[in-house]
Scaffold this motif. Structure first.
Motif, PDB file in Angstrom:
ATOM      1  N   SER A 160      39.161 -19.982  16.850  1.00 28.50           N
ATOM      2  CA  SER A 160      40.508 -20.151  17.414  1.00 28.50           C
ATOM      3  C   SER A 160      40.609 -21.504  18.108  1.00 28.50           C
ATOM      4  O   SER A 160      39.597 -22.145  18.394  1.00 28.50           O
ATOM      5  CB  SER A 160      40.790 -19.053  18.444  1.00 28.50           C
ATOM      6  OG  SER A 160      40.691 -17.778  17.863  1.00 28.50           O
ATOM      7  N   LYS A 161      41.834 -21.910  18.416  1.00 27.79           N
ATOM      8  CA  LYS A 161      42.009 -23.118  19.220  1.00 27.79           C
ATOM      9  C   LYS A 161      41.387 -22.863  20.588  1.00 27.79           C
ATOM     10  O   LYS A 161      41.496 -21.756  21.132  1.00 27.79           O
ATOM     11  CB  LYS A 161      43.485 -23.486  19.340  1.00 27.79           C
ATOM     12  CG  LYS A 161      44.049 -24.002  18.010  1.00 27.79           C
ATOM     13  CD  LYS A 161      45.374 -24.675  18.208  1.00 27.79           C
ATOM     14  CE  LYS A 161      45.148 -26.172  18.124  1.00 27.79           C
ATOM     15  NZ  LYS A 161      46.378 -26.945  18.254  1.00 27.79           N
ATOM     16  N   LEU A 162      40.750 -23.874  21.131  1.00 24.17           N
ATOM     17  CA  LEU A 162      39.987 -23.695  22.369  1.00 24.17           C
ATOM     18  C   LEU A 162      40.824 -23.191  23.531  1.00 24.17           C
ATOM     19  O   LEU A 162      40.325 -22.470  24.390  1.00 24.17           O
ATOM     20  CB  LEU A 162      39.297 -25.004  22.772  1.00 24.17           C
ATOM     21  CG  LEU A 162      38.156 -25.468  21.880  1.00 24.17           C
ATOM     22  CD1 LEU A 162      37.537 -26.743  22.429  1.00 24.17           C
ATOM     23  CD2 LEU A 162      37.093 -24.404  21.731  1.00 24.17           C
ATOM     24  N   LEU A 163      42.096 -23.563  23.574  1.00 23.19           N
ATOM     25  CA  LEU A 163      42.933 -23.189  24.712  1.00 23.19           C
ATOM     26  C   LEU A 163      43.711 -21.893  24.492  1.00 23.19           C
ATOM     27  O   LEU A 163      44.550 -21.537  25.319  1.00 23.19           O
ATOM     28  CB  LEU A 163      43.896 -24.324  25.050  1.00 23.19           C
ATOM     29  CG  LEU A 163      43.251 -25.667  25.393  1.00 23.19           C
ATOM     30  CD1 LEU A 163      44.312 -26.701  25.725  1.00 23.19           C
ATOM     31  CD2 LEU A 163      42.252 -25.522  26.536  1.00 23.19           C
ATOM     32  N   ALA A 164      43.432 -21.181  23.418  1.00 26.46           N
ATOM     33  CA  ALA A 164      44.111 -19.905  23.177  1.00 26.46           C
ATOM     34  C   ALA A 164      43.918 -18.996  24.394  1.00 26.46           C
ATOM     35  O   ALA A 164      42.800 -18.827  24.882  1.00 26.46           O
ATOM     36  CB  ALA A 164      43.576 -19.238  21.910  1.00 26.46           C
ATOM     37  N   GLY A 165      45.012 -18.477  24.910  1.00 29.23           N
ATOM     38  CA  GLY A 165      44.972 -17.667  26.122  1.00 29.23           C
ATOM     39  C   GLY A 165      45.308 -18.466  27.369  1.00 29.23           C
ATOM     40  O   GLY A 165      45.555 -17.900  28.429  1.00 29.23           O
ATOM     41  N   TYR A 166      45.336 -19.774  27.256  1.00 31.20           N
ATOM     42  CA  TYR A 166      45.652 -20.653  28.387  1.00 31.20           C
ATOM     43  C   TYR A 166      46.747 -21.658  28.008  1.00 31.20           C
ATOM     44  O   TYR A 166      46.843 -22.727  28.607  1.00 31.20           O
ATOM     45  CB  TYR A 166      44.396 -21.402  28.857  1.00 31.20           C
ATOM     46  CG  TYR A 166      43.475 -20.541  29.687  1.00 31.20           C
ATOM     47  CD1 TYR A 166      43.612 -20.484  31.072  1.00 31.20           C
ATOM     48  CD2 TYR A 166      42.485 -19.772  29.090  1.00 31.20           C
ATOM     49  CE1 TYR A 166      42.771 -19.685  31.838  1.00 31.20           C
ATOM     50  CE2 TYR A 166      41.639 -18.966  29.844  1.00 31.20           C
ATOM     51  CZ  TYR A 166      41.789 -18.935  31.220  1.00 31.20           C
ATOM     52  OH  TYR A 166      40.966 -18.143  31.986  1.00 31.20           O
ATOM     53  N   GLU A 167      47.557 -21.294  27.029  1.00 37.99           N
ATOM     54  CA  GLU A 167      48.581 -22.226  26.533  1.00 37.99           C
ATOM     55  C   GLU A 167      49.614 -22.611  27.584  1.00 37.99           C
ATOM     56  O   GLU A 167      50.267 -23.644  27.465  1.00 37.99           O
ATOM     57  CB  GLU A 167      49.309 -21.634  25.309  1.00 37.99           C
ATOM     58  CG  GLU A 167      48.448 -21.404  24.110  1.00 37.99           C
ATOM     59  CD  GLU A 167      47.809 -20.020  24.073  1.00 37.99           C
ATOM     60  OE1 GLU A 167      47.242 -19.680  23.020  1.00 37.99           O
ATOM     61  OE2 GLU A 167      47.880 -19.274  25.087  1.00 37.99           O
ATOM     62  N   GLN A 168      49.774 -21.787  28.614  1.00 34.55           N
ATOM     63  CA  GLN A 168      50.798 -22.066  29.625  1.00 34.55           C
ATOM     64  C   GLN A 168      50.429 -23.226  30.548  1.00 34.55           C
ATOM     65  O   GLN A 168      51.251 -23.686  31.321  1.00 34.55           O
ATOM     66  CB  GLN A 168      51.108 -20.808  30.453  1.00 34.55           C
ATOM     67  CG  GLN A 168      49.996 -20.381  31.421  1.00 34.55           C
ATOM     68  CD  GLN A 168      48.968 -19.441  30.805  1.00 34.55           C
ATOM     69  OE1 GLN A 168      48.639 -19.529  29.630  1.00 34.55           O
ATOM     70  NE2 GLN A 168      48.437 -18.537  31.616  1.00 34.55           N
ATOM     71  N   PHE A 169      49.190 -23.724  30.444  1.00 31.29           N
ATOM     72  CA  PHE A 169      48.740 -24.809  31.314  1.00 31.29           C
ATOM     73  C   PHE A 169      48.685 -26.135  30.558  1.00 31.29           C
ATOM     74  O   PHE A 169      48.497 -26.160  29.347  1.00 31.29           O
ATOM     75  CB  PHE A 169      47.364 -24.494  31.893  1.00 31.29           C
ATOM     76  CG  PHE A 169      47.357 -23.274  32.763  1.00 31.29           C
ATOM     77  CD1 PHE A 169      47.876 -23.317  34.048  1.00 31.29           C
ATOM     78  CD2 PHE A 169      46.846 -22.072  32.296  1.00 31.29           C
ATOM     79  CE1 PHE A 169      47.897 -22.185  34.856  1.00 31.29           C
ATOM     80  CE2 PHE A 169      46.853 -20.933  33.085  1.00 31.29           C
ATOM     81  CZ  PHE A 169      47.376 -20.988  34.372  1.00 31.29           C
ATOM     82  N   ASP A 170      48.840 -27.220  31.308  1.00 31.83           N
ATOM     83  CA  ASP A 170      48.772 -28.561  30.725  1.00 31.83           C
ATOM     84  C   ASP A 170      47.583 -29.367  31.244  1.00 31.83           C
ATOM     85  O   ASP A 170      47.181 -30.339  30.621  1.00 31.83           O
ATOM     86  CB  ASP A 170      50.074 -29.331  31.000  1.00 31.83           C
ATOM     87  CG  ASP A 170      51.258 -28.711  30.287  1.00 31.83           C
ATOM     88  OD1 ASP A 170      51.104 -28.277  29.127  1.00 31.83           O
ATOM     89  OD2 ASP A 170      52.341 -28.638  30.888  1.00 31.83           O
ATOM     90  N   VAL A 171      47.049 -28.990  32.402  1.00 32.24           N
ATOM     91  CA  VAL A 171      45.908 -29.699  32.993  1.00 32.24           C
ATOM     92  C   VAL A 171      44.770 -28.698  33.161  1.00 32.24           C
ATOM     93  O   VAL A 171      44.981 -27.577  33.635  1.00 32.24           O
ATOM     94  CB  VAL A 171      46.266 -30.324  34.359  1.00 32.24           C
ATOM     95  CG1 VAL A 171      45.052 -31.020  34.979  1.00 32.24           C
ATOM     96  CG2 VAL A 171      47.423 -31.292  34.230  1.00 32.24           C
ATOM     97  N   PHE A 172      43.560 -29.134  32.788  1.00 33.24           N
ATOM     98  CA  PHE A 172      42.395 -28.256  32.814  1.00 33.24           C
ATOM     99  C   PHE A 172      41.271 -28.931  33.587  1.00 33.24           C
ATOM    100  O   PHE A 172      40.803 -30.002  33.200  1.00 33.24           O
ATOM    101  CB  PHE A 172      41.943 -27.956  31.370  1.00 33.24           C
ATOM    102  CG  PHE A 172      43.020 -27.251  30.588  1.00 33.24           C
ATOM    103  CD1 PHE A 172      43.035 -25.870  30.502  1.00 33.24           C
ATOM    104  CD2 PHE A 172      44.034 -27.979  29.982  1.00 33.24           C
ATOM    105  CE1 PHE A 172      44.049 -25.222  29.805  1.00 33.24           C
ATOM    106  CE2 PHE A 172      45.049 -27.335  29.293  1.00 33.24           C
ATOM    107  CZ  PHE A 172      45.053 -25.954  29.205  1.00 33.24           C
ATOM    108  N   THR A 173      40.837 -28.296  34.691  1.00 30.47           N
ATOM    109  CA  THR A 173      39.777 -28.860  35.529  1.00 30.47           C
ATOM    110  C   THR A 173      38.688 -27.817  35.776  1.00 30.47           C
ATOM    111  O   THR A 173      38.944 -26.620  35.769  1.00 30.47           O
ATOM    112  CB  THR A 173      40.322 -29.370  36.879  1.00 30.47           C
ATOM    113  OG1 THR A 173      40.831 -28.268  37.638  1.00 30.47           O
ATOM    114  CG2 THR A 173      41.420 -30.406  36.689  1.00 30.47           C
ATOM    115  N   ASP A 174      37.488 -28.297  35.986  1.00 34.19           N
ATOM    116  CA  ASP A 174      36.308 -27.476  36.286  1.00 34.19           C
ATOM    117  C   ASP A 174      36.121 -26.356  35.261  1.00 34.19           C
ATOM    118  O   ASP A 174      36.107 -25.179  35.577  1.00 34.19           O
ATOM    119  CB  ASP A 174      36.364 -26.899  37.696  1.00 34.19           C
ATOM    120  CG  ASP A 174      34.974 -26.496  38.202  1.00 34.19           C
ATOM    121  OD1 ASP A 174      33.988 -26.611  37.438  1.00 34.19           O
ATOM    122  OD2 ASP A 174      34.874 -26.051  39.355  1.00 34.19           O
TER     123      ASP A 174
END
Length: 189
Positions: free
Chosen positions: A52-66
């Motif tokens: 799957s796409k790596l951000l599947a389940g977190y699509e609502q976010f635009d910035v990813f930290t830690d």
């Protein structure tokens, strides 16, 4: 919250201003997720394993930290090191190599968590018994990661920022990300 037409990934180590970056974007109304108790990294690796796409389940976010997970049994998932996959899947993204003085970073990591808990979990992961062995590994990891990230992004069309957290914030973000309409008044160390 505002939506931006690309993703922003912090791809440096933890204890290098990851929470500071997250809060700055969040205070400016940019949808940001920080660590999520390790679930972010776990989901990214599960997505990688399933194709799957790596951000599947977190699509609502635009910035990813830690984007990491480290438990007591030594399971260590460093999703920020999936930058090659992220670049391929999200080609218009911005990548931030957040960095700082290496000795200060090691001291910060050693002091992270109650009773050296981060260091103890790291020692289990690397199967070492002394803090000196652990700091030697962290030093080597630092060199390896910084070298490989810089090498990967050199000469590419990706927006890639090397951000010295002690001196470059928030000005480097304000200049490089005009789409975010960042207000430096929201910056806190």
């Amino acid at each position: 919250a505002i939506r931006i037409p690309f993703k922003i990934f912090q791809i440096g180590f933890n204890k290098c201003g990851t929470k500071t970056l997250h809060h700055y974007f969040s205070r400016n109304g940019v949808r940001s997720v920080h660590w999520d108790y390790g679930r972010l990294a776990q989901r990214m690796f599960a997505n990688l394993a399933s194709g799957s796409k790596l951000l599947a389940g977190y699509e609502q976010f635009d910035v990813f930290t830690d984007m990491e997970y480290l438990n007591e049994s030594g399971t260590y998932l460093e999703a920020y090191k999936l930058y090659r996959h992220l670049a391929e899947q999200y080609p218009h993204s911005v990548f931030i190599l957040n960095t700082r003085n290496r000795d200060a970073w090691i001291r910060s990591r050693l002091g992270h968590g109650k009773d050296l808990s981060y260091a103890k979990r790291s020692m289990v992961h690397y199967n070492v018994t002394s803090i000196q062995e652990l700091t030697n590994i962290w030093n080597a990891e630092w060199e390896h990661h910084h070298c490989h990230v810089t090498e990967f992004f050199a000469g590419t069309s990706y927006r890639f920022l090397v951000c010295q957290i002690e001196t470059d914030l928030p000005s480097i973000l304000d200049k490089a990300l005009p789409e975010c309409n960042l207000d430096a008044g929201h910056y806190r160390l």
